[in-house]
Design a protein around this motif. Sequence first.
Motif, mmCIF file in Angstrom:
data_model
loop_
_atom_site.group_PDB
_atom_site.id
_atom_site.type_symbol
_atom_site.label_atom_id
_atom_site.label_comp_id
_atom_site.label_asym_id
_atom_site.label_seq_id
_atom_site.Cartn_x
_atom_site.Cartn_y
_atom_site.Cartn_z
ATOM 1 N N SER A 63 0.818 -1.220 0.000
ATOM 2 C CA SER A 63 0.000 0.000 0.000
ATOM 3 C C SER A 63 0.846 1.262 0.000
ATOM 4 C CB SER A 63 -0.937 0.007 1.215
ATOM 5 O OG SER A 63 -0.192 0.020 2.412
ATOM 6 N N MET A 64 1.997 1.230 0.655
ATOM 7 C CA MET A 64 2.800 2.444 0.821
ATOM 8 C C MET A 64 3.455 2.926 -0.469
ATOM 9 S SD MET A 64 3.122 4.181 3.689
ATOM 10 C CE MET A 64 4.799 4.748 3.990
ATOM 11 N N THR A 65 3.586 2.047 -1.440
ATOM 12 C CA THR A 65 4.253 2.441 -2.680
ATOM 13 C C THR A 65 3.266 2.664 -3.828
ATOM 14 O OG1 THR A 65 4.723 0.100 -3.135
ATOM 15 C CG2 THR A 65 6.461 1.381 -2.079
ATOM 16 N N GLY A 66 1.995 2.936 -3.476
ATOM 17 C CA GLY A 66 1.040 3.377 -4.493
ATOM 18 C C GLY A 66 0.220 2.296 -5.152
ATOM 19 N N THR A 67 0.207 1.098 -4.564
ATOM 20 C CA THR A 67 -0.645 0.020 -5.082
ATOM 21 C C THR A 67 -1.440 -0.561 -3.922
ATOM 22 O OG1 THR A 67 1.053 -1.673 -4.733
ATOM 23 C CG2 THR A 67 0.998 -0.594 -6.898
ATOM 24 N N PHE A 68 -2.434 -1.356 -4.251
ATOM 25 C CA PHE A 68 -3.208 -2.058 -3.227
ATOM 26 C C PHE A 68 -3.679 -3.367 -3.834
ATOM 27 C CE2 PHE A 68 -6.805 -3.050 -0.454
ATOM 28 C CZ PHE A 68 -6.292 -2.715 0.794
ATOM 29 N N GLU A 69 -3.481 -4.461 -3.087
ATOM 30 C CA GLU A 69 -3.864 -5.784 -3.590
ATOM 31 C C GLU A 69 -5.189 -6.200 -2.966
ATOM 32 O OE1 GLU A 69 -1.691 -10.015 -4.660
ATOM 33 O OE2 GLU A 69 -0.820 -8.704 -3.141
ATOM 34 N N PHE A 70 -6.137 -6.548 -3.810
ATOM 35 C CA PHE A 70 -7.443 -7.023 -3.357
ATOM 36 C C PHE A 70 -7.398 -8.549 -3.341
ATOM 37 C CE2 PHE A 70 -8.185 -2.699 -4.780
ATOM 38 C CZ PHE A 70 -8.993 -2.195 -3.773
ATOM 39 N N GLU A 71 -8.118 -9.202 -4.233
ATOM 40 C CA GLU A 71 -7.987 -10.654 -4.348
ATOM 41 C C GLU A 71 -6.537 -10.970 -4.722
ATOM 42 O OE1 GLU A 71 -10.909 -14.104 -6.213
ATOM 43 O OE2 GLU A 71 -10.794 -12.136 -7.136
#
Length: 459
Positions: free
Chosen positions: A335-343
């Motif tokens: 999350s801290m580097t500009g992405t977010f993983e869902f599934e």
Amino acid sequence: MKSILKISFFLSVTLLMVACGGKEAKKATEKTSEAVASKTQQLDIEKPQLTFGFIKLTDMAPLAIAKEKGFFEEEGLFVSVEAQSNWKNVLDRVIDGQLDGSHMLAGQPIAAGAGFGRQAQLVTPFSMDLNGNGITVSNDVWSKMKPNVPKGSDGKPIHPIKADALKPVITDYKNSGKPFKMGMVFPVSTHNYEIRYWLAAAGIHPGMYTADNVQGQIDAEVLLSVTPPPQMPATLESGTIYGYCVGEPWNQQAVFKGIGVPVTTNYDIWKNNPEKVFVMTKKFVDDNPNTAVAVTKALIRAGKWLDEPSNRAEAVKVLSMSQYVGAPEEVLANSMTGTFEFEKGDKREMPDFNVFYKYNATYPFYSDGIWFLTQMRRWGQIPETKTAEWYGSTIKDIYRPDIWKKAADLLVAEGQIPATDIPETDGYKPVTADFIDGTSFDAKDPIGYINSFSIGNKD
């Protein structure tokens, strides 16, 4: 013999030159350090030795960075930063004076001044971040939700995912005689109000509080209970709860461990919403006004440093240290580097998932505080009707943009931040409809806002 003497002489001269050169290099380095530090106009600090608290969450980052990058020290402050076990402990230790200040839930100082829970005069001179939370469900619940979620041409779920997809799952649990249980981190946490907002926007009743019943489960279709943030994944894995709302890295940890799926973030529930705040007692601020300004200066600088994309990798390394968040770097970086993983494998670009400085993130807007007061009233934590004027006057005793402004003006004078980073504002943000249900929020009309919802108290 003469040759040996010559060699000895030349070696002595060379060593002397190197030593002198080393001294000069050291002096030059010291001068450079002094030049950097001299930009800081140190105030007459009343209390230089300070102890601050935090909970192990990504959004404590401004405290860690202000310490590790020397921003506190440049202000003449010698700060210890100590992890706390839970949010109640944080609140009690600040009120009792065991901590000089702390990373805190935005709702905590507000509730303490508005009549819910332990009462005290607390102040917020600095907002620590925007966004940063998510709602995660167990793999089993996700498998039942997923058929109800619209899909794009790539076959992936279309975001934002609304709680409408969860509603049939809750009905199935109810029909089989099982209550649907979810976790949040504290009764006055952003997480509690965000998960309630998300559920209620889909017509799912998250329960009410009363003066006599502080569990918040009256008429609830989803039973919400408190779990400390670091314990969320384990509580989900054990089956005690079926989902939760929490800050990072504990949503990404569920993905990493393969035990759950984040279905939405608070950026989608309320775009660029305020999250944590830095809190001190009113007495501390009154007794140590220069110290309060100096602390705020260091934290503003930390926020600015954090929002430089090139610094995020270093920030992840700092936060992964055991004395701070202590989570693996790959989990924090999600999350801290500009992405977010869902599934698992569904990693999406989310450049504003964690915001520490942009969009005037550090400024304590009255309107942000008033939103929390409206939610406390909506769900019954404030049990009686209040006037519209009460909302504004109550928050002005707690949120202190005057302290922030003194700190920011000094930073402008020092050349640390541009003058354009100081908002021209009366403390209220413009009316916004950036919510998952499109409802407009006007902080200057709190009663109208409360009455616009179909679920919750009406005034």
